[in-house]
Design a protein around this motif. Structure first.
Motif, PDB file in Angstrom:
ATOM      1  N   ARG A  52       3.990  11.144  -9.209  1.00  0.00           N
ATOM      2  CA  ARG A  52       3.798  10.920 -10.622  1.00  0.00           C
ATOM      3  C   ARG A  52       3.201  12.174 -11.240  1.00  0.00           C
ATOM      4  NH1 ARG A  52       0.004   6.160 -12.256  1.00  0.00           N
ATOM      5  NH2 ARG A  52      -1.473   7.709 -11.541  1.00  0.00           N
ATOM      6  N   GLY A  73       0.815  -1.210   0.000  1.00  0.00           N
ATOM      7  CA  GLY A  73       0.000   0.000   0.000  1.00  0.00           C
ATOM      8  C   GLY A  73       0.845   1.253   0.000  1.00  0.00           C
ATOM      9  N   PHE A  74       1.880   1.274   0.856  1.00  0.00           N
ATOM     10  CA  PHE A  74       2.723   2.470   0.935  1.00  0.00           C
ATOM     11  C   PHE A  74       3.494   2.686  -0.360  1.00  0.00           C
ATOM     12  CE2 PHE A  74       2.199   1.997   5.565  1.00  0.00           C
ATOM     13  CZ  PHE A  74       1.704   3.254   5.786  1.00  0.00           C
ATOM     14  N   THR A  84       0.964   4.248  -2.889  1.00  0.00           N
ATOM     15  CA  THR A  84       0.641   5.661  -2.676  1.00  0.00           C
ATOM     16  C   THR A  84       1.862   6.541  -2.953  1.00  0.00           C
ATOM     17  OG1 THR A  84       0.941   5.218  -0.345  1.00  0.00           O
ATOM     18  CG2 THR A  84      -1.302   5.458  -1.123  1.00  0.00           C
ATOM     19  N   TRP A  85       3.037   6.039  -2.592  1.00  0.00           N
ATOM     20  CA  TRP A  85       4.275   6.788  -2.851  1.00  0.00           C
ATOM     21  C   TRP A  85       4.455   6.999  -4.350  1.00  0.00           C
ATOM     22  CZ3 TRP A  85       7.573   9.362   0.125  1.00  0.00           C
ATOM     23  CH2 TRP A  85       8.822   9.681  -0.392  1.00  0.00           C
ATOM     24  N   HIS A 120       2.142   7.017  -6.615  1.00  0.00           N
ATOM     25  CA  HIS A 120       1.159   7.957  -7.131  1.00  0.00           C
ATOM     26  C   HIS A 120       1.484   9.399  -6.760  1.00  0.00           C
ATOM     27  CE1 HIS A 120      -2.313   5.764  -8.903  1.00  0.00           C
ATOM     28  NE2 HIS A 120      -1.588   4.750  -8.447  1.00  0.00           N
ATOM     29  N   MET A 121       2.095   9.586  -5.549  1.00  0.00           N
ATOM     30  CA  MET A 121       2.348  10.932  -5.050  1.00  0.00           C
ATOM     31  C   MET A 121       3.314  11.695  -5.956  1.00  0.00           C
ATOM     32  SD  MET A 121       3.362  12.053  -1.181  1.00  0.00           S
ATOM     33  CE  MET A 121       3.358  10.395  -0.606  1.00  0.00           C
TER      34      MET A 121
END
Lengths: 202, 352
Positions: free
Chosen positions: A27, A17-18, A21-22, A24-25
């Motif tokens: 991109r 999960g991390f 999200t990392w 996506h953050m």
């Protein structure tokens, strides 16, 4: 044993999960709109930003979309069909007969009536589009403008007539004078005819 | 006079930090969820939260008819005051600490606990079932999680042998007066940098730091422990009836709490205001990058990194169920933190 397995699984889930999200953050992606019939639709939705930055970017409207009404008053022959067909009576037209022909519309129809008032109350309008269908000269159309917000309801009553009050009054007087003239001419003609008839009879 | 200057500048700092914190939260959440976040107001939407707070202050201050008016008004004051008073004992640099008292950490733990009373007051006085449920959950959670937090802190205190936060800070770098060892075998008084941080002085302190971090998430009512405010279940939890300035105060307290717990984590375990750069032979990085102003820079940098970590966690993990929350606290965190406490005791006796 069961417990150990679930602990391991939840830890693995955390890390996954991390990482996601990392990823996506950081991109940089842009908004892309793919047709839903495209095979890549879901892939592209997942890979790009969902937000459409609205006032700057707008979705294209379909050809049959029904939005704000617009009247090209120069092309209007004041036939009153739109006002008659309107289900909510949002179109108000005030007609003054012209003394003679007052010109031609862009499609060649002769204009014989003045529109002293041509008001469309968009607050009442139900966007059925019937008026645009019945219009013989296609002077009443729907634009692609849909984002209208006004702070006064009265401002939603659009005035399309270009005629001023003085001009309308002038036209009325002209019409009244013309009709009077016509009536007198008619009366004289009638009298003359009657006299002629009487003379024959006597 | 200095008292007023210091407290007003702290208050201004907390307010500006909270505004930027809300902005960061919105921006990070947006990026994680493939949105764009605030973009229109100011560069990168930086002024968005300022506009929001102006709007919030203009709003009508509603007190519900059936609410207990005195408690309802008092609750946000109590919540914010208790969090804000925690800032009194935090060292911002070797030279700057508002109140250098020898029971600093104890005072901190005690004053933070008063927040719970404020939350109960808010929930009870609102006379609203969602608010009341939220405050009950909040109390159950905060009281439970204060135990592992306290014990994790205690295991660090046993290594440092002090409750004074400034003294604890001093013991984690080149200005330390006593001998400090990297994992108990390498004397690092002259090397400094990250090698002398609390977590590297004793290996189990890393576990204690993680326990304190998890417990601090619960105490600040952050996801995955945000059941007191669970939007999808309780509307907004204990502050559902609040509006205008009072809501602003509760929100400010929440973000101030995030900062406060992160800062205590940094002070106890991650070298407080010491620079992470060590002295390497002639390149005296630790000597060059430590000092009063460097101290403020490093501690704010480390604390804000932890705050960003909290935000990242919030937008990654789903919410715990209430029973999972309690299971995790009583069956995992408390035994592990007690183990840390015992290891600390033996570490102090045997290794050093």
């Amino acid at each position: 044993m069961e417990n150990k397995k679930s602990t391991y699984h939840s830890f693995k889930g955390f890390v996954k999960g991390f990482t996601l999200t990392w990823h996506h953050m950081f991109r940089r992606s842009k908004t892309v709109r793919t047709n839903i019939q495209s095979d890549k639709y879901f892939e592209e939705r997942n890979d790009n930003t969902s937000t459409l930055r609205y006032p700057h970017v707008k979705l294209p409207l379909p050809d049959i979309s029904r939005n704000q009404l617009q009247v090209d008053i120069d092309d209007c022959i004041v036939c009153d069909l739109c006002a008659k067909i309107c289900p909510v009576d949002c179109i108000e037209i005030d007609v003054i007969k012209a003394v003679g022909d007052i010109g031609k519309t862009s499609d060649g129809t002769t204009k014989r009536l003045h529109a002293a008032k041509f008001d469309i109350d968009m607050a009442k309008c139900m966007f059925c589009g019937l008026c645009t269908i019945v219009c013989p000269t296609e002077c009443i159309i729907m634009t692609d403008e849909y984002d209208v917000s006004l702070d006064n309801v009265a401002a939603m009553n659009y005035h399309f007539s270009t005629m001023t009050k003085e001009e309308a009054e002038e036209n009325r007087i002209k019409l009244a004078a013309f009709e009077e003239e016509k009536r007198i001419a008619k009366a004289t003609a009638l009298k003359a005819a009657e006299e002629k008839k009487g003379g024959e009879n006597v | 006079m200095t008292f007023y200057i210091i407290s007003i500048s702290l208050l201004a700092f907390v307010a500006i930090y909270a505004l930027m914190g809300v902005w960061a939260e919105r921006k990070i959440s947006a990026l994680i969820q493939d949105r764009v976040g605030p973009v229109e107001t100011g560069k990168f939407g930086l002024l968005q939260t300022f506009a929001d707070i102006i709007k919030l202050l203009q709003k009508e201050d509603i007190v519900p008819t059936t609410a207990d008016k005195v408690l309802f008004t008092l609750a946000p004051v109590l919540v914010f005051t208790s969090v804000f008073m925690g800032f009194a004992v935090l060292p911002f640099s070797p030279a700057y600490i508002s109140s250098n008292i020898n029971i600093g950490l104890f005072y901190f733990m005690a004053i933070i606990s008063i927040e719970v009373v404020g939350i109960l007051m808010a929930g009870w006085a609102s006379n609203n079932k969602y608010a009341f449920l939220g405050s009950i959950r909040s109390i159950a959670q905060i009281i439970a999680y204060e135990i592992p937090a306290g014990i994790a802190v205690l295991s660090a205190v046993m290594i440092y042998q002090s409750l004074n936060l400034q003294e604890i800070a001093f013991q984690q770098g080149i200005y330390a007066k006593s001998d400090i060892y990297f994992f108990g075998f390498w004397k690092v008084n002259t090397v400094g940098g990250f090698l002398s941080w609390g977590v590297f002085q004793a290996p189990h302190l890393f576990v204690a730091a993680i326990i304190y971090f998890i417990a601090s998430l619960a105490e600040a009512n952050r996801t995955p422990f945000d059941i007191p405010e669970a939007e999808s279940e309780l509307v907004a939890g204990f502050h559902v009836e609040y509006s205008g300035f009072k809501f602003g105060a509760l929100f400010l307290a929440e973000y101030a709490m995030m900062f406060l717990t992160s800062m205590v984590l940094v002070i106890l375990f991650f070298g407080a205001w010491y620079s992470p750069l060590p002295n390497i032979a002639k390149v005296q990085l630790a000597e060059w990058t430590n000092g009063t102003y460097w101290g403020i820079f490093w501690i704010l940098l480390k604390t804000l990194l932890i705050v960003v970590l909290q935000i990242w966690i919030r937008w990654t993990l789903p919410r715990f169920r209430a029973d999972q929350l309690m299971n995790f606290c009583w069956k995992v965190l408390i035994p592990v933190s007690f183990a840390c406490l015992f290891i600390s005791a033996f570490w102090k006796l045997i290794v050093l």
